[in-house]
Design a protein around this motif. Structure first.
Motif, PDB file in Angstrom:
ATOM      1  N   SER A 167       0.836  -1.206   0.000  1.00  0.00           N
ATOM      2  CA  SER A 167       0.000   0.000   0.000  1.00  0.00           C
ATOM      3  C   SER A 167       0.869   1.253   0.000  1.00  0.00           C
ATOM      4  O   SER A 167       2.014   1.241   0.474  1.00  0.00           O
ATOM      5  CB  SER A 167      -0.900   0.013   1.229  1.00  0.00           C
ATOM      6  OG  SER A 167      -0.132   0.291   2.396  1.00  0.00           O
ATOM      7  N   TYR A 170       2.105   2.037   3.536  1.00  0.00           N
ATOM      8  CA  TYR A 170       3.250   1.242   3.994  1.00  0.00           C
ATOM      9  C   TYR A 170       4.537   1.757   3.369  1.00  0.00           C
ATOM     10  O   TYR A 170       5.571   1.905   4.050  1.00  0.00           O
ATOM     11  CB  TYR A 170       3.056  -0.231   3.656  1.00  0.00           C
ATOM     12  CG  TYR A 170       4.290  -1.048   3.959  1.00  0.00           C
ATOM     13  CD1 TYR A 170       4.558  -1.487   5.253  1.00  0.00           C
ATOM     14  CD2 TYR A 170       5.222  -1.332   2.963  1.00  0.00           C
ATOM     15  CE1 TYR A 170       5.717  -2.201   5.542  1.00  0.00           C
ATOM     16  CE2 TYR A 170       6.384  -2.044   3.241  1.00  0.00           C
ATOM     17  CZ  TYR A 170       6.626  -2.483   4.535  1.00  0.00           C
ATOM     18  OH  TYR A 170       7.780  -3.174   4.832  1.00  0.00           O
ATOM     19  N   ASP A 223      -5.996  -8.188   2.179  1.00  0.00           N
ATOM     20  CA  ASP A 223      -6.541  -7.280   3.200  1.00  0.00           C
ATOM     21  C   ASP A 223      -5.433  -6.717   4.084  1.00  0.00           C
ATOM     22  O   ASP A 223      -5.447  -5.529   4.439  1.00  0.00           O
ATOM     23  CB  ASP A 223      -7.572  -8.020   4.068  1.00  0.00           C
ATOM     24  CG  ASP A 223      -8.869  -8.295   3.334  1.00  0.00           C
ATOM     25  OD1 ASP A 223      -9.104  -7.666   2.280  1.00  0.00           O
ATOM     26  OD2 ASP A 223      -9.647  -9.151   3.798  1.00  0.00           O
ATOM     27  N   ALA A 224      -4.461  -7.570   4.436  1.00  0.00           N
ATOM     28  CA  ALA A 224      -3.341  -7.104   5.251  1.00  0.00           C
ATOM     29  C   ALA A 224      -2.497  -6.089   4.488  1.00  0.00           C
ATOM     30  O   ALA A 224      -2.027  -5.091   5.061  1.00  0.00           O
ATOM     31  CB  ALA A 224      -2.483  -8.293   5.688  1.00  0.00           C
ATOM     32  N   ALA A 227      -4.215  -2.834   4.431  1.00  0.00           N
ATOM     33  CA  ALA A 227      -4.162  -2.200   5.751  1.00  0.00           C
ATOM     34  C   ALA A 227      -2.781  -1.625   6.064  1.00  0.00           C
ATOM     35  O   ALA A 227      -2.582  -1.062   7.150  1.00  0.00           O
ATOM     36  CB  ALA A 227      -4.558  -3.211   6.825  1.00  0.00           C
TER      37      ALA A 227
END
Length: 326
Positions: A167, A170, A223-224, A227
């Motif tokens: 992401s 991140y 999903d991780a 996130a």
């Protein structure tokens, strides 16, 4: 032919749930069904049914035998039909596939296939365990990697590229990996693959990821990543829409591995059956495009109406194929 006596009867009992129902299906008397089962049990020295006044249930030995006999009867009927020149396919096709690949792609293709063949039925088992096709009586498995079971024939029907991504949030926090060596200092999100694979200077390289998040569900790994927990490597169908929308950023594209082959694997003896040939042909015709074509719903961030100030805005500052300078 005495060795075959009773086989059709036990399948009819299992299918209808009773001796009377089996008698109706086979157009014989219930007493004939009962005698045939008794003779078969005597020959096998095994009880096939647990009989009560209210129900008839298969024993474990009965379940095993019925599954095999149903396939023998299907093959017999199909062979006779072809010999008569009546080419319409019939019977059951048993397939197995990994859960994610099956749910997203294989099940819809196979469903459309049997809609055009009303005398065919399908049992599709989605599981991430390695099914023994021969001992468990399956016709076809859809598998990735490279087949190793020499009892089986294999036909490549598609290929599956993978993407490394994370992401924007991140990457803003942890930095952008510039090469494979940089992955050691990043938090990796680990799925079912023990190793991540790359191409460097024409040579295939493996990397053993480490991190605090490991899950055998690709969706949970995505999903991780969304996130902001770390970097993942997954088949592109999991992440391509998120990359197109700017929710994830593609990384290390210069090191992308060759697409992984996807195979239809099947026992040698099943290869000549038209229903097996045609279901594999249907998968070959559709699967590769379904797995690799961009989703029609994929949109870029501006089209998706992402608001100013969201973490997706960071993606605009990070080139998708090259790390930022400095």
């Amino acid at each position: 032919m005495a060795g075959w006596d009773g086989l059709e009867e036990i399948v009819a009992i299992a299918d209808t749930g009773s001796f009377v129902g089996a008698a109706r299906r086979l157009r014989v008397s219930a007493s004939q069904i009962s005698r045939a089962v008794q003779r078969l049990e005597h020959r096998l020295r095994a009880e096939l049914f647990i009989r009560t006044t209210r129900s008839v249930q298969l024993t474990e030995a009965g379940r095993t035998l019925v599954e095999q006999c149903r396939r023998i009867i299907d093959e017999r009927d199909e062979a006779l039909q072809l010999a008569r020149g009546q080419g319409e396919m019939q019977g059951e096709v048993r397939l197995t596939c990994s859960t994610a690949l099956g749910e997203r792609f294989v099940a819809p293709i196979v469903r459309r296939f049997i809609e055009t063949h009303p005398r065919l039925s399908v049992r599709l088992e989605l599981t991430n365990r390695l099914v023994d096709l021969v001992s468990e009586g399956f016709d076809v498995a859809i598998r990735t990697g490279h087949p190793t079971d020499h009892r089986l024939a294999a036909r490549q029907i598609a290929s599956r590229p993978a993407e490394v991504c994370a992401s924007p949030a991140y990457l803003a926090r942890a930095g952008y990996p510039r090469g494979l060596a940089d992955l050691d200092r990043h938090e990796c999100l680990i799925g079912t693959s023990v190793n991540w694979h790359f191409l460097e200077d024409g040579q295939r390289r493996s990397f053993v990821p480490s991190g605090r998040w490991r899950c055998n569900s690709g969706n949970a790994v995505v999903d991780a990543a969304l996130a902001g927990m770390g970097i993942c490597q997954l088949p592109s169908f999991y992440v391509r829409d998120h990359i197109a929308a700017g929710r994830l950023v593609a990384l290390l594209e210069d090191y992308r591995d060759r697409p992984e082959p996807v195979w239809a694997v099947y026992p040698q003896r099943r290869a000549l059956l038209p229903k097996i040939q045609q279901v594999i042909a249907a998968l070959e015709a559709e699967l590769d495009e379904a797995m690799n074509a961009p989703s029609p719903r994929s949109v870029m961030p501006a089209e998706a109406g992402i608001s100013a100030g969201s973490c997706d805005d960071v993606a605009a500052t990070l080139p998708r194929s090259r790390p930022p300078p400095g």
